[in-house]
Motif scaffolding. Structure first.
Motif, PDB file in Angstrom:
ATOM      1  N   GLU A 440      -1.640  -9.649   4.058  1.00 28.46           N
ATOM      2  CA  GLU A 440      -2.716  -8.737   4.455  1.00 28.46           C
ATOM      3  C   GLU A 440      -3.249  -7.973   3.252  1.00 28.46           C
ATOM      4  O   GLU A 440      -2.486  -7.558   2.378  1.00 28.46           O
ATOM      5  CB  GLU A 440      -2.196  -7.754   5.501  1.00 28.46           C
ATOM      6  N   THR A 491      -2.043   2.077   3.566  1.00 28.27           N
ATOM      7  CA  THR A 491      -2.417   0.830   4.240  1.00 28.27           C
ATOM      8  C   THR A 491      -1.919   0.813   5.675  1.00 28.27           C
ATOM      9  O   THR A 491      -2.641   0.406   6.596  1.00 28.27           O
ATOM     10  CB  THR A 491      -1.842  -0.376   3.458  1.00 28.27           C
ATOM     11  N   ARG A 492      -0.691   1.296   5.852  1.00 25.86           N
ATOM     12  CA  ARG A 492      -0.136   1.331   7.213  1.00 25.86           C
ATOM     13  C   ARG A 492      -0.981   2.264   8.084  1.00 25.86           C
ATOM     14  O   ARG A 492      -1.265   1.972   9.236  1.00 25.86           O
ATOM     15  CB  ARG A 492       1.323   1.801   7.179  1.00 25.86           C
ATOM     16  N   ARG A 495      -4.215   0.475   8.937  1.00 28.66           N
ATOM     17  CA  ARG A 495      -3.994  -0.592   9.923  1.00 28.66           C
ATOM     18  C   ARG A 495      -3.722  -0.001  11.311  1.00 28.66           C
ATOM     19  O   ARG A 495      -4.318  -0.430  12.304  1.00 28.66           O
ATOM     20  CB  ARG A 495      -2.814  -1.462   9.464  1.00 28.66           C
ATOM     21  N   ASP A 496      -2.873   1.009  11.382  1.00 26.86           N
ATOM     22  CA  ASP A 496      -2.553   1.624  12.677  1.00 26.86           C
ATOM     23  C   ASP A 496      -3.788   2.275  13.298  1.00 26.86           C
ATOM     24  O   ASP A 496      -4.014   2.208  14.501  1.00 26.86           O
ATOM     25  CB  ASP A 496      -1.448   2.674  12.526  1.00 26.86           C
ATOM     26  N   SER A 498      -6.836   1.440  12.738  1.00 26.60           N
ATOM     27  CA  SER A 498      -7.731   0.361  13.150  1.00 26.60           C
ATOM     28  C   SER A 498      -7.311  -0.213  14.508  1.00 26.60           C
ATOM     29  O   SER A 498      -8.135  -0.391  15.410  1.00 26.60           O
ATOM     30  CB  SER A 498      -7.702  -0.741  12.078  1.00 26.60           C
ATOM     31  N   PRO A 595      -9.531  -3.397   8.784  1.00 28.10           N
ATOM     32  CA  PRO A 595      -8.146  -3.814   8.578  1.00 28.10           C
ATOM     33  C   PRO A 595      -7.638  -4.751   9.674  1.00 28.10           C
ATOM     34  O   PRO A 595      -6.815  -5.627   9.410  1.00 28.10           O
ATOM     35  CB  PRO A 595      -7.364  -2.489   8.593  1.00 28.10           C
ATOM     36  N   SER A 596      -8.128  -4.594  10.898  1.00 30.80           N
ATOM     37  CA  SER A 596      -7.672  -5.474  11.982  1.00 30.80           C
ATOM     38  C   SER A 596      -8.089  -6.920  11.745  1.00 30.80           C
ATOM     39  O   SER A 596      -7.378  -7.846  12.108  1.00 30.80           O
ATOM     40  CB  SER A 596      -8.261  -5.024  13.323  1.00 30.80           C
ATOM     41  N   GLN A 598      -9.135  -8.036   8.668  1.00 27.83           N
ATOM     42  CA  GLN A 598      -9.001  -8.368   7.249  1.00 27.83           C
ATOM     43  C   GLN A 598     -10.354  -8.748   6.647  1.00 27.83           C
ATOM     44  O   GLN A 598     -10.549  -9.825   6.096  1.00 27.83           O
ATOM     45  CB  GLN A 598      -7.988  -9.511   7.074  1.00 27.83           C
TER      46      GLN A 598
END
Lengths: 649, 315
Positions: A440, A491-492, A495-496, A498, A595-596, A598
């Motif tokens: 990712e 990044t986490r 992503r979360d 998103s 992010p979901s 990419q």
């Protein structure tokens, strides 16, 4: 020291903030050139009504509340001015109203007709507005701010006459009486469920304008201090008003008086109707109101990032531990920009030959030529070189251009290489590299978060909140001692955030499921473009369509709901979806979903996916997605049997 | 509050037993223990939500009540979104304060049993009832225990529960008390809509199962991590503990801030919601808000754990 730490980005909701906190957290968007359509002086002085449109958490409530009289009075106190001086300086006084959606919805149903509810709601609205006018006056009077005491002027008797009350001498009993009438409505709303009955108050039911304009006019007439001032009704969350409720307010917009104006906050597409109560007429942009868009995905051209940094600074300063340590610059916590080269090196370190081997196996380019353009120090450059070979540039030419660029020579080759690598493709190369390595992409840095926020301040705050929460959980001491947050924690968070936002789509009123399917599919189409090994259409993340021309009203409404909830965002100007294509409305998917899927978080321009009505319908349906139906005829997917040079495993 | 044993004696001497149909195995756990034969004098009133009944074959577990020996049953067709749709059907009954009435809340949606209890008091002068509840043994977590859990699906609409509008006094500070459930989206939405000055969340502890209290905290992470939010605990199966906690919050708010407009969002277990319902019945100035979904999930829990009976004074 760390005991005083709390997440600086938790829990600041403009509607809930006390007056001091509004002033503490206030960042003027005018300082940062965020809105091109409105000047600060327009708030009180613009003769037309103004509708402020933007998605959730774009700062509308903060903006509206800031101009309301309690905040301005508090501001006066802090600046050691008299409230009346502030009002006169502003040339107006603002009254903020927000009626929460459970209350709005309670004025409906139980087999009672719309006329019944419209009459009751109008009464409620008029009382709510009227009472606040009187409270403001009382406050000014208590502070001896208005030279003409309301009680010794003609004002109170005239108000009593208007309200059909027995004559009073003081404001307080009038306010108490209006409050009592409001409570009577509350009781009725509670009882009507069990006893379907008429609304029979022991006083008049006020029609539209009677208090909202009536008391305002009396204030202007009776008090010299207000004679030249504008009375501004700041009405928030207008999208929650039911259709008939909007019709009632729309009529007020149509018939506003010279010194009484509305400033309305709502979601994009928040008008349920343009019709007006009691007439066939309708309101129209430019005539009854001026629109100001609060949510602009293109706002990267303004000082939007600086605005975000300032908002973050105010929050960081509120946490003593951080303030004392001097950690009040969000850019230092997050880093200013991504370091793509380092990210690429980290990505390939366990398998540095994968790209080379894949090209060797699938591209048809000889091993000797591929070896010539290797660049182990920089995987992005190595990948670009191999793409150049695929595009027919010779290995020698490629190698020379790379060398010239890396050595800082001012040759044509170096310039061309720089143009491709730095200006055009670096981020696309990173996405492609991630695709090749099945890893990712990382989303981090202030710049990235600023893009991901899509012009919605609240999204930026949420990205920060989650980053700080992750960092605190993982290594609280490092967070508080170094004032930095790792790439991984950011990044986490991205992503979360998103995933959470994507999950929320299905909860959207009326068209949640439809929009959710659409986003899932269009996101995967964009993803396919990002995996094109020739980078022919870099960073495609927009689509072109004409929503107004859709024949299927359900599709149209679903797209409008997607705009209303900021799932998709319309670009300000029309663009071509590709060379030779006609001008069309262009829509971006809210960057927070990047992010979901990419995909890129920024706008490159160039290619957009053009969608006709049939394609839109398919994307919103349960039908399986056939990506090749949405990609160019020359095919980004036809380079190998599996459809890709680097088939997903 | 007493445990009802599945092997215990039949439940008798009731004039009315009111329940909702459902496909959970707990739906008719208590009904099967009610003495409802021809000589019992007990009338069963069964609410059938149109949305639940639609497109079901006759062998669906939802219709299992038909296999029980019930002499007198009234089936009330109703609309899940509109509790007052059942009003006219109920009016035919002679509820009053002398009647022994029991309500099984296991399969009712929360707005419905809130409505029903207030209706019994307001329209029929019923002063007390017995409320029955059977706990589920399992919840189904489609995407894993610590990720999304939804008891409903589709769009949400935050409403005041009919009959529970409360009274918001001028200048009153808004306080929101959320009885925490597993669905984190709901608490966030409600908090945003109500926009209170202070929010308190009440988590069910001890929960039906040890992990549940953590699941609800994790699912509501965004709300709970807010530094302005207080977390309190009350037993998940104990309405009176919730009632007492709400009463304490009310007293505390009055002492600290004067006028407070208390909003309660009963997102947690049904016994907890029952406590909130009773509290709002006794304190009509309190508002109850709830996220009304487009549809409720057909089945999100299964099997029966303990059954309880609560004696409720409605006035």
């Amino acid at each position: 020291m760390s005991d005083s730490y709390r997440n600086p980005f938790s829990g600041v909701n403009a509607v809930q903030l006390k007056e001091d906190a509004i002033l503490d957290y206030w960042c003027s968007p005018f300082t940062y050139n965020i809105f091109s359509e409105i000047k600060q002086s327009d708030i009180y002085r613009e003769e037309n009504n103004i509708v402020l449109m933007g998605g959730r958490s774009t700062g509308k409530s903060m903006f509206l509340r800031y101009w309301s009289y309690p905040i301005q009075f508090r501001r006066a106190e802090k600046e050691r001015k008299k409230p009346l001086d502030i009002i006169k300086g502003n040339e107006g006084i603002g009254f903020y109203f927000r009626i929460d959606s459970p209350i709005l919805k309670s004025f409906d149903g139980y087999d009672l007709n719309t006329e019944h509810w419209a009459s009751l709601f109008t009464h409620y609205f008029e009382l709510t507005v009227g009472i606040q006018y009187l409270e403001a006056l009382k406050r000014l009077q208590d502070d001896a701010e208005i030279s003409e005491q309301a009680e010794t002027s003609c004002f109170v008797p005239k108000v009593c006459e208007l309200l059909r009350l027995s004559p009073q001498q003081r404001l307080e009993p009038v306010i108490t009486e209006l409050d009592r009438r409001l409570r009577f409505i509350d009781t009725y709303r509670g009882d009507v469920t069990f006893h379907k009955k008429a609304f029979e108050p022991d006083g008049p039911v006020f029609p539209s304008e009677s208090l909202s304009f009536g008391i305002a006019n009396l204030i202007i007439q009776c008090f010299d201090s207000f004679r030249d001032l504008n009375i501004i009704i700041l009405l928030d969350e207008y999208e929650n008003f039911l259709t008939y409720q909007q019709m009632m307010v729309n009529a007020l917009l149509r018939f506003t008086k010279p010194q009484i104006k509305f400033r309305i906050g709502m979601r994009l597409e928040g008008f349920r109707t343009y019709n007006m109560m009691g007439t066939e007429d309708f309101i129209k942009e430019g005539r009854e109101y001026r629109k100001v868009v609060f949510e602009d995905i293109s706002s990267q051209n303004s000082d939007y990032p600086k605005f975000l940094a300032e908002i973050a600074k105010k929050r960081l300063e509120h946490v003593r531990t951080l303030r004392e340590a001097g950690f009040v610059d969000i850019k230092k916590f997050l880093s200013v920009r991504e370091d793509l080269e380092q990210e690429a090196r980290d990505l390939v370190k366990n398998d540095p030959n994968r790209v080379f081997n894949q090209f060797l196996k699938s591209s048809g380019v000889s091993k000797k030529e591929l070896e010539k353009v290797r660049c182990l120090d920089n995987p992005l450059i190595e990948l670009l070189n191999m793409i150049w070979l695929m595009r027919g540039v010779s290995a020698d030419e490629t190698q020379q251009a790379m060398r010239d660029f890396l050595d800082g020579r001012k040759t044509k080759r170096a310039k061309k290489y720089r143009l491709d690598y730095v200006d055009k493709y670096k981020l696309s190369l990173m996405f492609l590299l991630c695709s090749i390595y099945r890893k990712e992409k990382q989303y981090y840095s202030f710049n990235t978060f600023s893009f991901l926020s899509s012009g919605i301040v609240g999204q930026f705050i949420e990205l920060c909140r989650r980053s700080f929460a992750n960092a605190e959980w993982r290594d609280r001491d490092a967070l508080l001692e170094n004032g930095t947050i790792s790439r991984e924690d950011q990044t986490r968070a991205a992503r979360d955030c998103s995933v959470a936002e994507k999950q929320q789509i299905s909860r959207i009123e009326d068209y949640g499921g439809t929009i959710s399917r659409f986003i899932e599919k269009i996101g995967n189409i964009f993803r396919a473009f990002h995996a094109d090994h020739k980078l022919r259409y870099p960073e495609v993340n927009q689509f072109a369509t004409n929503i107004e021309a859709l024949n299927d009203k359900n599709l149209q409404y679903a797209m409008q709901a997607a705009i209303k909830w900021s799932v998709i965002q319309k670009k300000r100007t029309m663009h071509r979806s590709g060379p030779g294509e006609p001008l069309q409305d262009i829509y971006a998917v809210n960057r927070i979903f990047s992010p979901s899927f990419q995909i890129s978080y920024r706008t490159r321009g160039g290619k957009s996916v053009a969608l006709n009505e049939k394609q839109l319908e398919d994307l919103m349906s349960d039908k399986a997605l056939v990506i090749s139906n949405y990609t160019p005829k020359d095919g980004i997917l036809k380079d190998s049997a599996s459809g890709k040079l680097f088939p997903e495993q | 509050m007493e445990r009802v044993s599945a092997d215990g004696p039949p439940i008798s001497n009731l004039d009315y037993f009111i329940l909702s149909s459902g496909s959970d195995s707990r739906a008719y756990q208590i009904l099967s223990q009610i003495q409802a034969g021809p000589t019992s004098g007990t009338k069963i009133i069964l609410f059938n939500y149109r949305e639940r009944v639609a497109n079901r074959s006759s062998d669906n577990p939802l219709f299992n009540y038909r296999n029980l020996a019930i002499a007198d049953i009234q089936e009330v067709d109703c609309d899940i979104k509109n509790p007052s749709s059942s009003l006219s059907a109920l009016e035919a009954n002679t509820f009053d304060e002398t009647k022994a009435i029991a309500v099984d809340i296991s399969c009712f949606t929360k707005p419905y049993f809130f409505f029903l209890l207030k209706l019994l008091r307001e329209r029929f002068g019923v002063l007390k009832i017995d409320a029955y509840y059977t706990e589920p043994q399992f919840y189904s977590f489609e995407k894993g225990v610590f990720t999304a859990f939804h008891t409903s699906s589709g769009p949400l609409s935050i409403i005041e529960i009919p009959g529970y509008s409360g009274q918001e006094r001028r200048d009153a500070a808004r306080k929101l008390i959320i009885l925490l459930g597993f669905d984190g989206d709901l608490s966030r939405e409600i908090n945003e809509d109500v926009s209170p000055g202070e929010t308190v969340v009440i988590n069910g502890f001890p929960a039906y199962s040890p992990k549940f209290k953590d699941i609800s905290l994790i699912a509501n992470e965004k709300l709970v991590s807010d530094h302005n939010i207080r977390v309190a605990y009350a037993r998940a199966n104990h309405p009176f503990e919730v009632y007492n906690l709400l009463a304490a919050f009310k007293k505390e708010a009055s002492a600290a801030e004067g006028d407070t407009f208390i909003n309660v969002a009963p997102l947690g277990t049904k016994p907890m919601a029952l406590g909130a319902c009773l509290f709002a019945l006794h304190n009509p100035e309190v508002r109850v808000v709830y996220p009304l979904p487009e549809t409720y999930k057909d089945k999100y829990s299964d099997a029966c754990w303990s059954s309880w009976v609560y004696e409720l004074p409605l006035a």
